[in-house]
Design an enzyme around this catalytic site. Structure first.
Site, PDB file in Angstrom:
ATOM      1  N   HIS A   1       0.811  -1.220   0.000  1.00 25.08           N
ATOM      2  CA  HIS A   1       0.000   0.000   0.000  1.00 25.08           C
ATOM      3  C   HIS A   1       0.843   1.269   0.000  1.00 25.08           C
ATOM      4  CE1 HIS A   1       0.429  -0.321   4.502  1.00 25.08           C
ATOM      5  NE2 HIS A   1       0.522   0.977   4.385  1.00 25.08           N
TER       6      HIS A   1
ATOM      7  N   ASP B   1       0.080  -7.540   1.074  1.00 30.21           N
ATOM      8  CA  ASP B   1       0.512  -6.184   1.408  1.00 30.21           C
ATOM      9  C   ASP B   1       2.041  -6.117   1.511  1.00 30.21           C
ATOM     10  OD1 ASP B   1       0.203  -3.495   1.819  1.00 30.21           O
ATOM     11  OD2 ASP B   1      -0.071  -3.654   3.985  1.00 30.21           O
TER      12      ASP B   1
ATOM     13  N   GLY C   1       3.160   6.064   8.271  1.00 31.96           N
ATOM     14  CA  GLY C   1       4.539   6.320   7.846  1.00 31.96           C
ATOM     15  C   GLY C   1       5.477   5.229   8.293  1.00 31.96           C
ATOM     16  N   ASN C   2       5.091   4.500   9.364  1.00 29.99           N
ATOM     17  CA  ASN C   2       5.866   3.341   9.807  1.00 29.99           C
ATOM     18  C   ASN C   2       5.668   2.135   8.886  1.00 29.99           C
ATOM     19  OD1 ASN C   2       5.721   4.444  13.007  1.00 29.99           O
ATOM     20  ND2 ASN C   2       7.543   3.303  12.411  1.00 29.99           N
ATOM     21  N   SER C   3       4.642   2.188   8.034  1.00 35.16           N
ATOM     22  CA  SER C   3       4.335   1.056   7.162  1.00 35.16           C
ATOM     23  C   SER C   3       5.557   0.666   6.343  1.00 35.16           C
ATOM     24  CB  SER C   3       3.186   1.405   6.223  1.00 35.16           C
ATOM     25  OG  SER C   3       1.990   1.579   6.937  1.00 35.16           O
TER      26      SER C   3
ATOM     27  N   GLY D   1      -5.277 -28.024  -2.785  1.00 34.08           N
ATOM     28  CA  GLY D   1      -6.396 -28.711  -3.406  1.00 34.08           C
ATOM     29  C   GLY D   1      -7.412 -29.202  -2.402  1.00 34.08           C
TER      30      GLY D   1
END
Length: 485
Positions: free
Chosen positions: A127, A157, A230-232, A289
């Site tokens: 993101h 992500d 902002g830490n992402s 499966g």
């Protein structure tokens, strides 16, 4: 030692105000505690002590931060967006006015990332770079480089960037996230709110945390180390200087940290990085499966289990890895390579961290008895991948459909025994669009014929007839309709 005599010694020391001899380096409290225990020091008391000496009080995370922080970078992503007048597209205003072409605007996003390989490989969140035309990384010493997105996976992500430069870069090694325990000390390093590189400390609050709607596997590390916007993409670091998670999400009502943050485990990050190194632009999920469900308390009680845990097998696809391994409907998967499986999400996670082509030892409960089986880790067969557009004058004209291959079933999280064709695209103003057909719909039956392939469906949908009967699976609901067209 006589207890009365020991009491007198303790009182004498405390009242005299003199320190007990510390020639062996022990503090007064340590020496008294040892005396009260009869002179024996247990392993538990050695491992867990209240900071007492001046040296212990002055302990700091600074050397650890100095070691890891150079590998944590700021990630700047920019996207060019075509600006337009708010009246553009309005039939009334366009009738009387002409709208000049406006220059594009640049939208920017800011996050964090971590160098995990000296060749210039950076891990961050999907993101952070989603839809970006340009991605740049900036090191803590002020150096800045352009980067290329070599792998991106929205469902996980995660994204992997590559910085091309002649120099080597500082690296933070990926640790073993399976070794984490609740209560372990950790540091979160990133760039919250764009204020600059910031370090916060905390503990591991939970492991194997399942979050609905976030991530493909829903398997996260929870920490109370402050994580803010902002830490992402930043690093969650253990006391050995290893990255044991990539910070990805927070639980918040205000947008700021309230001490509930989540990180993607390093073992999954390592598997994604290896895929990028091998040249893949996406992460290949292992194909089993089989469909799994959570074990409910009622099921656990019926099977004599002490607690509801594991993944209950409900469906098995023919010729799948699960079928070849001997897994049967009704089995409960309880471990993979000796590591416990509590939910279907944890089973998906554990299999995803294993390399394709390897064999995993899967333990299942069958009729209340544990059985060990060998499961080969494979990727889902893509099939022909053929997509066919429907023509003619029928209600499905303008729709594009594809076969329900194992890969498609896995991506759409559909039952492995599902049959039919999936709608992948719909032309604007086409009969299919006017009928209300949607992308992702699965056509199971048409005019009394069970649908098995896209070619078969195309032949039936282009027939010259006025009466149409069909059944569609939409988000798990079966819709049947009869219409004249």
């Amino acid at each position: 030692m006589n207890k009365r005599f020991l009491s007198l010694v303790v009182v004498a020391v405390l009242t005299s105000g003199t320190a007990l001899a510390q020639s062996d380096g022990k503090s007064l409290r340590d020496t008294l505690s040892e005396l009260l225990r009869g002179g024996q020091t247990t392993e538990q008391n050695v491992q867990r002590k209240v900071p007492f000496s001046n040296e212990q009080i002055q302990l700091s995370f600074a050397p650890l931060v100095a070691e890891v922080s150079p590998a944590v970078v700021n990630v700047y992503a920019s996207t060019r967006v075509q600006a337009r007048s708010p009246f553009q597209g309005d039939p009334f205003f366009e009738r009387f006015f002409s709208f000049p072409q406006m220059p594009p605007r640049v939208q920017s996003s800011l996050g964090s990332g971590v160098f995990v390989d000296q060749s210039g490989i950076v891990v961050t969140n999907y993101h952070v770079i989603e839809g970006a035309d340009e991605v740049r990384v900036a090191l803590s010493d002020g150096r800045e480089y352009a980067s290329e997105v070599v792998l991106q996976d929205e469902a996980l992500d995660l994204a992997v960037l590559k910085v091309e430069a002649s120099e080597t870069f500082p690296v933070a090694p990926l640790g073993d996230s399976e070794a984490l325990q609740v209560g372990d000390l950790v540091l979160a390093i990133g760039n919250p709110f764009g204020v600059g590189q910031t370090t916060t400390s905390g503990i591991i609050s939970a492991v194997a945390r399942s979050l609905g709607g976030i991530g493909d596997f829903g398997y996260f590390i929870q920490t109370d180390a402050a994580i803010n916007p902002g830490n992402s993409g930043g690093a969650l670091v253990n006391m050995q200087g290893e990255v044991i998670g990539i910070n990805t999400a927070i639980y918040s009502r205000s947008g700021g940290s309230i001490g509930i943050g989540f990180a993607i485990p390093a073992n999954l990050v390592r598997a994604v990085v290896e895929s990028a190194k091998e040249g893949s632009d996406h992460f290949e999920r292992p194909y089993v499966g089989a469909n799994m469900e959570r074990v409910t308390p009622d099921v656990a009680n019926a099977l004599g289990m002490t607690r509801p845990a594991g993944a209950l097998v409900t469906n098995i696809a023919a010729d799948s890895p699960a079928a070849e391994a001997g897994i049967e409907p009704g089995d409960i998967v309880i471990s993979v390579d000796g590591k416990s499986v509590d939910t279907p999400e944890s089973l998906d996670y554990r299999l995803a961290t294993l390399p394709l082509g390897s064999a995993a030892e899967v333990e299942v409960l069958r009729n209340g008895k544990p059985t060990k089986l060998s499961l080969t880790i494979q990727k889902a067969p893509e099939g022909s991948g053929e997509k066919l557009q429907i023509g003619g004058r029928g209600p499905f004209a303008g729709a594009t459909v594809a076969d329900l291959t194992p890969a498609v079933l896995q991506r759409m999280r559909l039952p492995v025994t599902e049959t039919g064709v999936v709608v992948t695209d719909i032309a604007r103003n086409s009969p299919a669009a006017r009928m209300g057909l949607k992308t992702g719909d699965i056509v199971r039956e048409l005019n009394g014929e069970p649908i098995k392939t896209a070619a078969q469906f195309k032949s039936l949908a282009e027939e010259d007839t006025r009466l149409w009967r069909f059944a569609i699976n939409r988000d798990g609901r079966i819709l049947t309709q009869i219409l004249r067209f």
